[in-house]
Design a protein around this motif. Structure first.
Motif, PDB file in Angstrom:
ATOM      1  N   ARG A  12      -2.229   0.356  -4.560  1.00  0.00           N
ATOM      2  CA  ARG A  12      -1.765  -1.000  -4.220  1.00  0.00           C
ATOM      3  C   ARG A  12      -0.928  -1.534  -5.378  1.00  0.00           C
ATOM      4  O   ARG A  12      -1.297  -1.390  -6.550  1.00  0.00           O
ATOM      5  N   THR A  13       0.208  -2.145  -5.014  1.00  0.00           N
ATOM      6  CA  THR A  13       1.032  -2.827  -6.010  1.00  0.00           C
ATOM      7  C   THR A  13       1.408  -4.203  -5.465  1.00  0.00           C
ATOM      8  O   THR A  13       1.181  -4.506  -4.289  1.00  0.00           O
ATOM      9  N   ASP A  14       2.005  -5.016  -6.318  1.00  0.00           N
ATOM     10  CA  ASP A  14       2.570  -6.271  -5.837  1.00  0.00           C
ATOM     11  C   ASP A  14       4.058  -6.074  -5.564  1.00  0.00           C
ATOM     12  O   ASP A  14       4.583  -4.955  -5.694  1.00  0.00           O
ATOM     13  N   LEU A  15       4.742  -7.144  -5.194  1.00  0.00           N
ATOM     14  CA  LEU A  15       6.160  -7.040  -4.830  1.00  0.00           C
ATOM     15  C   LEU A  15       7.067  -6.785  -6.021  1.00  0.00           C
ATOM     16  O   LEU A  15       8.255  -6.511  -5.843  1.00  0.00           O
ATOM     17  N   ALA A  16       6.519  -6.866  -7.212  1.00  0.00           N
ATOM     18  CA  ALA A  16       7.287  -6.506  -8.402  1.00  0.00           C
ATOM     19  C   ALA A  16       7.069  -5.045  -8.771  1.00  0.00           C
ATOM     20  O   ALA A  16       7.638  -4.555  -9.747  1.00  0.00           O
ATOM     21  N   GLY A  17       6.214  -4.340  -7.994  1.00  0.00           N
ATOM     22  CA  GLY A  17       5.923  -2.944  -8.278  1.00  0.00           C
ATOM     23  C   GLY A  17       4.815  -2.741  -9.281  1.00  0.00           C
ATOM     24  O   GLY A  17       4.561  -1.609  -9.712  1.00  0.00           O
ATOM     25  N   ARG A  18       4.102  -3.826  -9.664  1.00  0.00           N
ATOM     26  CA  ARG A  18       3.012  -3.697 -10.638  1.00  0.00           C
ATOM     27  C   ARG A  18       1.766  -3.123  -9.971  1.00  0.00           C
ATOM     28  O   ARG A  18       1.370  -3.569  -8.894  1.00  0.00           O
ATOM     29  N   HIS A  19       1.144  -2.153 -10.619  1.00  0.00           N
ATOM     30  CA  HIS A  19      -0.038  -1.477 -10.091  1.00  0.00           C
ATOM     31  C   HIS A  19      -1.226  -2.436 -10.103  1.00  0.00           C
ATOM     32  O   HIS A  19      -1.575  -2.998 -11.135  1.00  0.00           O
ATOM     33  N   LEU A  20      -1.868  -2.581  -8.934  1.00  0.00           N
ATOM     34  CA  LEU A  20      -3.016  -3.471  -8.822  1.00  0.00           C
ATOM     35  C   LEU A  20      -4.329  -2.703  -8.774  1.00  0.00           C
ATOM     36  O   LEU A  20      -5.275  -3.049  -9.466  1.00  0.00           O
ATOM     37  N   ASP A  21      -4.412  -1.684  -7.913  1.00  0.00           N
ATOM     38  CA  ASP A  21      -5.626  -0.876  -7.851  1.00  0.00           C
ATOM     39  C   ASP A  21      -5.351   0.426  -7.126  1.00  0.00           C
ATOM     40  O   ASP A  21      -4.259   0.648  -6.613  1.00  0.00           O
ATOM     41  N   GLY A  22      -6.370   1.298  -7.088  1.00  0.00           N
ATOM     42  CA  GLY A  22      -6.201   2.618  -6.505  1.00  0.00           C
ATOM     43  C   GLY A  22      -5.597   3.580  -7.516  1.00  0.00           C
ATOM     44  O   GLY A  22      -5.426   3.249  -8.698  1.00  0.00           O
ATOM     45  N   LEU A  23      -5.265   4.777  -7.054  1.00  0.00           N
ATOM     46  CA  LEU A  23      -4.622   5.751  -7.931  1.00  0.00           C
ATOM     47  C   LEU A  23      -3.248   5.257  -8.373  1.00  0.00           C
ATOM     48  O   LEU A  23      -2.681   4.338  -7.772  1.00  0.00           O
ATOM     49  N   LYS A  24      -2.709   5.867  -9.406  1.00  0.00           N
ATOM     50  CA  LYS A  24      -1.388   5.493  -9.894  1.00  0.00           C
ATOM     51  C   LYS A  24      -0.372   5.669  -8.765  1.00  0.00           C
ATOM     52  O   LYS A  24      -0.333   6.718  -8.113  1.00  0.00           O
ATOM     53  N   PRO A  25       0.465   4.663  -8.494  1.00  0.00           N
ATOM     54  CA  PRO A  25       1.386   4.758  -7.356  1.00  0.00           C
ATOM     55  C   PRO A  25       2.518   5.741  -7.623  1.00  0.00           C
ATOM     56  O   PRO A  25       2.767   6.146  -8.761  1.00  0.00           O
ATOM     57  N   THR A  26       3.197   6.108  -6.545  1.00  0.00           N
ATOM     58  CA  THR A  26       4.393   6.912  -6.663  1.00  0.00           C
ATOM     59  C   THR A  26       5.305   6.362  -7.747  1.00  0.00           C
ATOM     60  O   THR A  26       5.415   5.149  -7.923  1.00  0.00           O
ATOM     61  N   LYS A  27       5.979   7.259  -8.451  1.00  0.00           N
ATOM     62  CA  LYS A  27       6.887   6.816  -9.514  1.00  0.00           C
ATOM     63  C   LYS A  27       8.055   6.006  -8.962  1.00  0.00           C
ATOM     64  O   LYS A  27       8.787   5.361  -9.709  1.00  0.00           O
ATOM     65  N   GLU A  28       8.234   6.045  -7.643  1.00  0.00           N
ATOM     66  CA  GLU A  28       9.314   5.281  -7.005  1.00  0.00           C
ATOM     67  C   GLU A  28       8.798   4.010  -6.333  1.00  0.00           C
ATOM     68  O   GLU A  28       9.442   3.464  -5.431  1.00  0.00           O
ATOM     69  N   ALA A  29       7.658   3.504  -6.798  1.00  0.00           N
ATOM     70  CA  ALA A  29       7.114   2.253  -6.257  1.00  0.00           C
ATOM     71  C   ALA A  29       8.123   1.116  -6.411  1.00  0.00           C
ATOM     72  O   ALA A  29       8.225   0.244  -5.541  1.00  0.00           O
ATOM     73  N   LEU A  52       0.858  -1.174   0.000  1.00  0.00           N
ATOM     74  CA  LEU A  52       0.000   0.000   0.000  1.00  0.00           C
ATOM     75  C   LEU A  52       0.894   1.223   0.000  1.00  0.00           C
ATOM     76  O   LEU A  52       1.770   1.352   0.873  1.00  0.00           O
ATOM     77  N   LEU A  53       0.731   2.119  -0.991  1.00  0.00           N
ATOM     78  CA  LEU A  53       1.646   3.235  -1.171  1.00  0.00           C
ATOM     79  C   LEU A  53       0.895   4.547  -1.382  1.00  0.00           C
ATOM     80  O   LEU A  53      -0.250   4.558  -1.841  1.00  0.00           O
ATOM     81  N   THR A  54       1.581   5.649  -1.085  1.00  0.00           N
ATOM     82  CA  THR A  54       1.051   6.953  -1.455  1.00  0.00           C
ATOM     83  C   THR A  54       1.141   7.096  -2.979  1.00  0.00           C
ATOM     84  O   THR A  54       2.068   6.592  -3.604  1.00  0.00           O
ATOM     85  N   PRO A  55       0.171   7.792  -3.593  1.00  0.00           N
ATOM     86  CA  PRO A  55       0.131   7.877  -5.054  1.00  0.00           C
ATOM     87  C   PRO A  55       1.073   8.934  -5.611  1.00  0.00           C
ATOM     88  O   PRO A  55       1.553   9.810  -4.895  1.00  0.00           O
ATOM     89  N   THR A  56       1.316   8.852  -6.895  1.00  0.00           N
ATOM     90  CA  THR A  56       2.196   9.804  -7.555  1.00  0.00           C
ATOM     91  C   THR A  56       1.578  11.200  -7.559  1.00  0.00           C
ATOM     92  O   THR A  56       0.360  11.363  -7.650  1.00  0.00           O
TER      93      THR A  56
END
Length: 214
Positions: free
Chosen positions: A62-79, A44-48
């Motif tokens: 939300r992303t997985d451990l590979a940094g792939r976006h799963l849901d929610g707003l687009k994640p931080t560019k440093e996911a 769970l991350l803050t968004p970009t």
């Protein structure tokens, strides 16, 4: 190992911590990003592009451990950077990355030791941070940093990104925040003391204060 967080609890904690960091001047504008590892293994991350002072629970990504976006707003560019730390440190459940003023100032200095950018000026720095590798400059969001960050994170829970800022992982968000705040205060001391003869902890004194967080 710290008990995993459910999604609802994690969202409340992440937003509360983001607000605290922003209101106390440890980040500014839309800089900095935080994340938590959830019980299902996702992140769970803050968004970009978001301000840590204004981000809402519903905005989180939300992303997985590979940094792939799963849901929610687009994640931080440093996911990818957060994911690299979690892969390298299985016991870590929180990662904090800030652009705090004094740590960033240190990251811009020439002649730093890439193996350890800040000396152990205080016992609390030695306990909460330990050694601080300086990773070479990459533009924000440049995934070329990912393999180096993952490799370094296997042996260090805190790093300083050149001309950018610190990243810290820990077993809890509170521990990660404590460590990155200690890093910022030590960077401030380091800058205040430049030009003065200083007496950091000796290697022997620092060795007994090795951080115990993941």
């Amino acid at each position: 190992m710290t008990a995993p967080l459910d999604d609802t609890t994690a969202r409340v904690l992440l937003v509360r911590t983001a607000r605290s960091l922003f209101t106390r001047g440890l980040t500014h504008g839309s800089t900095g990003n935080l994340s938590l590892r959830l019980g299902d293994g996702g992140l769970l991350l803050t968004p970009t592009g978001s301000s840590l002072g204004a981000v809402q629970e519903a905005d989180l990504s939300r992303t997985d451990l590979a940094g792939r976006h799963l849901d929610g707003l687009k994640p931080t560019k440093e996911a990818f950077l957060h994911a690299a730390f979690y892969r390298a440190r299985p016991d870590a459940r929180a990662v904090v990355h800030l652009h705090s003023t004094h740590a960033v100032a240190v990251s811009c200095l020439d002649g730093l030791d890439p193996a350890n950018a800040l000396p152990p000026l205080t016992a609390y720095y030695a306990m909460r941070v330990g050694t601080l590798p300086l990773l070479p400059y990459h533009a924000p969001g440049d995934s070329a940093l990912e393999p180096l960050a993952e490799q370094t994170a296997r042996s260090h829970h805190a790093v300083l990104l050149a001309n950018h800022g610190p990243v810290v992982a820990a077993a809890t968000l509170e521990q990660a925040t404590d460590a990155i705040e200690e890093l910022e205060e030590t960077a401030k001391l380091y800058l205040l003391l430049r030009g003065h003869i200083t007496r950091p902890l000796t290697p022997e004194q620092a060795a007994v204060l090795v951080p115990t967080s993941p």
